[in-house]
Write an enzyme that holds these catalytic residues in place. Structure first.
Site, PDB file in Angstrom:
ATOM      1  N   GLY B  17       4.901  -4.752 -40.701  1.00  0.00           N
ATOM      2  CA  GLY B  17       4.409  -4.653 -39.329  1.00  0.00           C
ATOM      3  C   GLY B  17       3.792  -3.285 -39.092  1.00  0.00           C
ATOM      4  CG  ASN B  20       2.936   1.591 -29.588  1.00  0.00           C
ATOM      5  OD1 ASN B  20       3.949   1.675 -28.911  1.00  0.00           O
ATOM      6  ND2 ASN B  20       2.009   2.534 -29.614  1.00  0.00           N
ATOM      7  CD1 TRP B  21       9.724  -1.177 -32.385  1.00  0.00           C
ATOM      8  CD2 TRP B  21       9.559   1.050 -32.385  1.00  0.00           C
ATOM      9  NE1 TRP B  21      10.986  -0.664 -32.523  1.00  0.00           N
ATOM     10  CE2 TRP B  21      10.916   0.704 -32.525  1.00  0.00           C
ATOM     11  CE3 TRP B  21       9.207   2.400 -32.376  1.00  0.00           C
ATOM     12  CZ2 TRP B  21      11.931   1.652 -32.654  1.00  0.00           C
ATOM     13  CZ3 TRP B  21      10.224   3.364 -32.505  1.00  0.00           C
ATOM     14  CH2 TRP B  21      11.561   2.988 -32.634  1.00  0.00           C
ATOM     15  N   GLY B  22       5.802  -0.377 -34.965  1.00  0.00           N
ATOM     16  CA  GLY B  22       5.829  -0.465 -36.423  1.00  0.00           C
ATOM     17  C   GLY B  22       5.238   0.778 -37.073  1.00  0.00           C
ATOM     18  CG  PHE B 119       3.457 -12.558 -36.195  1.00  0.00           C
ATOM     19  CD1 PHE B 119       2.519 -13.593 -36.241  1.00  0.00           C
ATOM     20  CD2 PHE B 119       3.148 -11.423 -35.464  1.00  0.00           C
ATOM     21  CE1 PHE B 119       1.305 -13.484 -35.565  1.00  0.00           C
ATOM     22  CE2 PHE B 119       1.939 -11.304 -34.779  1.00  0.00           C
ATOM     23  CZ  PHE B 119       1.013 -12.341 -34.828  1.00  0.00           C
ATOM     24  CB  ALA B 175       6.557   3.048 -29.788  1.00  0.00           C
ATOM     25  CE  LYS B 272      15.238  -3.472 -23.360  1.00  0.00           C
ATOM     26  NZ  LYS B 272      14.356  -2.385 -23.682  1.00  0.00           N
TER      27      LYS B 272
END
Lengths: 416, 416
Positions: B17, B20-22, B119, B175, B272
């Site tokens: 992945g 942004n976070w990957g 995915f 991120a 959350k």
């Protein structure tokens, strides 16, 4: 066991203090004494430190002919509004403002203390010998009394001074929001020695004649035998238990959870201010929401550790991590509280918090800065400073030995 | 016991992945594989879903002659920047962007999954038979998969699909803040069956030949026997334990705490979002900081209760109340997260959240609204809806059966 008769007497309630928070609590309590006439006397005495006030001229709420300064107690009793400390809030008519603290507490079985902590000593002295010996207290005063050698809870101080048991109320409680009846929660800790639930207990007509066998030694929250010999509540009163205090304080807009952990409830309201300073530091540094949440998490765990280390088994982690007096109060203080705001301002301006206290607060000290100092010197005496890296980072930043940039590295050592 | 030889092989890491976070996680991991060459191969493979991008014309970072669309993998490998999903952040040169997921995972012992959860199924299918059978995974994908009959963790789904053990990473982790190296914390849960620490384990040269007695049945977090028969990590690799994962993910600006509770870590990141909607509701209603903190406290306790009720003894309250993946992530989400903001907007405008999703998010659904719906139908199947009054209030407000004004009364029932 024989029933010694159903309760025939009602509890009389006095609120000692009438500031912003004191008046708000008096409002809550007076609403409930009126709602539960079978348990409480309707009138709630509120001790008011007498002063002169001038009424706003253009308000239609006040007598147009009123001119010149008037006594605050007179104004409260006539207009049912504390124009000085809780303006624009209608107080229940059954709040009776009383300038004499001795008269205000007369015959009251429940004393709610809600005044600046600086007054605790003086008021306790004044009240000596004037309260019912079997009265019970609830302290709404946030904070604890820390010296380099000892920490004492305000509730303990009050209890010792008056020879009664005193619990504590604390929570995410911004007074003005509650006065407007916006929803909030609070935590009340009440855990008197078993004496109150023992049977048989003397009736109130006996109480002044005997030191009854039901009166007991009082162990304080750290298990020490207190000097106070508690007097049992006479059986002709409804028992003063969790259910009763919930009835007295719970409102549709003010939700009460009862716990036993007086030390945890009291410590939460004090230590959160140190954490709020740290949250302000990282926010002022522009580190964003991740960092602020990290500070609050680390701070919460240091609060738990501090409570467990110095108040032993009476403190539960859950008081901090699950109750309004803990995590919720911390969240509120790190959102818009004074300590948070001033610490943030200091970093943004590149000046000391000391400087911000001078320019923004007229030199008045923040609670967080004095608590940080006191807690640090208390921990130093015990050689335990390094076990509380966030508390240490705060005092070291306040005193210029570290900067905000050091915080991640300093707190990481605790996890290493 | 005889030592079967010190580790001679290094772990190879692939990040599956590159959003942004990957890309942010790949940056962290690649910094550490370079910092610890005795444990890790320096190069980190990053699977990139190939697409064409056009380089910003006016940036001096890019080749002026570059004209027209180019492949994202080519751009990342040439300029070391993910111009589409993490612009203006310099990536370490040892991140190797790879458009083939099968090639990217080749020979990797550590697979870090960080891609949209839609995915997971497809990628797992593609990877079948192409990964090392003794590889281990960490899922950085927030959320859980809820149907009316079951809840499954993404880490379980990945693990089952690939026949490997997969842990989970979650925390108060926006991120972009982390990519800028602003300080934050995270929580990694990793609790594989005892097989990895058993001796003797086969060396990697044996692994393909035998189903060794050291391979074991894998009980999932709810104690069910999994279909997966785990393969033991060969002894010529450094052991894949808490210390190793901390070494791989911990940075001076990204602090890692390791726990065992995979279910708690995964649930925190999902539930959350329901609480953040409720916090937005009361904030939009103008109830202020007390009420918002109360919502977060009540929500946190429902999260704990939910975890304990449906994931049993493997879930610890502390994962929610003490770790970054719990209380800290909740705080961050209730400060500036999308669910919070859109819920607040809905109440302020007097429209439904559905309407805000349409006007503000182009009809894209918030994670909180779908999780609230899924959790509600899951609880309905079990007749447990009323035990989670805040979760229930949220779905009832979303679907028009209640209003924000009902919240205090609804949640009070839990304490009654």
């Amino acid at each position: 066991m024989a029933t010694l008769g159903a309760p025939t007497k009602k509890h009389k309630v006095t609120v000692v203090g009438s500031g912003n928070w004191g008046s708000t609590i008096a409002k809550i309590v007076a609403e409930n004494t009126k709602a539960y006439p079978e348990i409480f006397e309707e009138d709630v005495q509120m001790w008011v430190y007498e002063e002169e006030v001038t009424l706003p001229k253009d308000s239609k709420n006040f007598d147009a002919s009123a001119n010149g300064p008037q006594k605050l107690t007179t104004v409260i009793n006539k207009y049912h509004e504390n124009v000085k400390y809780l303006p624009n809030i209608a107080l229940p008519k059954n709040i009776i403002a009383n300038p004499s603290v001795i008269d205000a507490v007369k015959d009251s079985t429940i004393l709610v203390f809600n005044l600046p902590h600086q007054f605790i000593g003086r008021i306790s002295k004044q009240l000596e010998g004037h309260i019912l010996p079997f009265a019970r207290g609830i302290s709404c005063i946030k904070g604890v009394n820390v010296t380099s050698s000892e920490i004492s809870l305000f509730s303990e101080w009050i209890g010792e001074g008056l020879g009664i048991y005193c619990g504590a109320l604390s929570g995410a409680n911004i007074a003005n929001e509650i006065a407007l009846e916006k929803w909030s929660e609070t935590t009340i800790a009440y855990d008197p020695p078993a004496i109150d639930s023992r049977a048989p207990t003397p009736s109130s007509s006996q109480i002044n004649l005997t030191i009854t066998p039901a009166d007991g030694e009082h162990k304080d929250v750290r298990g020490r035998i207190s000097k106070t010999k508690l007097k049992a509540l006479p059986a002709d009163y409804p028992p003063l238990d969790h259910a009763l205090f919930k009835t007295l304080f719970h409102r549709p807009y003010f939700h009460v959870r009862m716990v036993d952990d007086v030390a945890g409830v009291s410590l939460g309201g004090a230590l959160k201010n140190i954490v709020a300073l740290a949250a302000g530091f990282v926010d002022g540094r522009g580190w964003g929401d991740n960092a602020k949440a990290a500070i609050m998490r680390v701070g919460l765990l240091e609060m738990v550790k501090f409570g467990k280390e110095f108040f032993g088994h009476s403190v539960h982690a859950g008081t901090f991590t699950e109750e309004s007096c803990g995590v919720a109060d911390l969240i509120t203080s790190c959102s818009g509280g004074r300590n948070f705001k001033c610490a943030k301002l200091a970093i943004e301006r590149g000046v000391s918090v000391d400087e911000v206290e001078k320019t923004e607060l007229n030199g008045q000290k923040l609670q967080g800065t004095s608590t940080a100092k006191e807690v640090n010197s208390f921990l130093e005496t015990r050689g335990a400073v390094d076990e509380y890296p966030l508390f240490k980072a705060v005092i070291d930043i306040l005193e210029g030995r570290n900067t905000v940039d050091d915080i991640p590295d300093l707190v990481a050592r605790a996890d290493a």
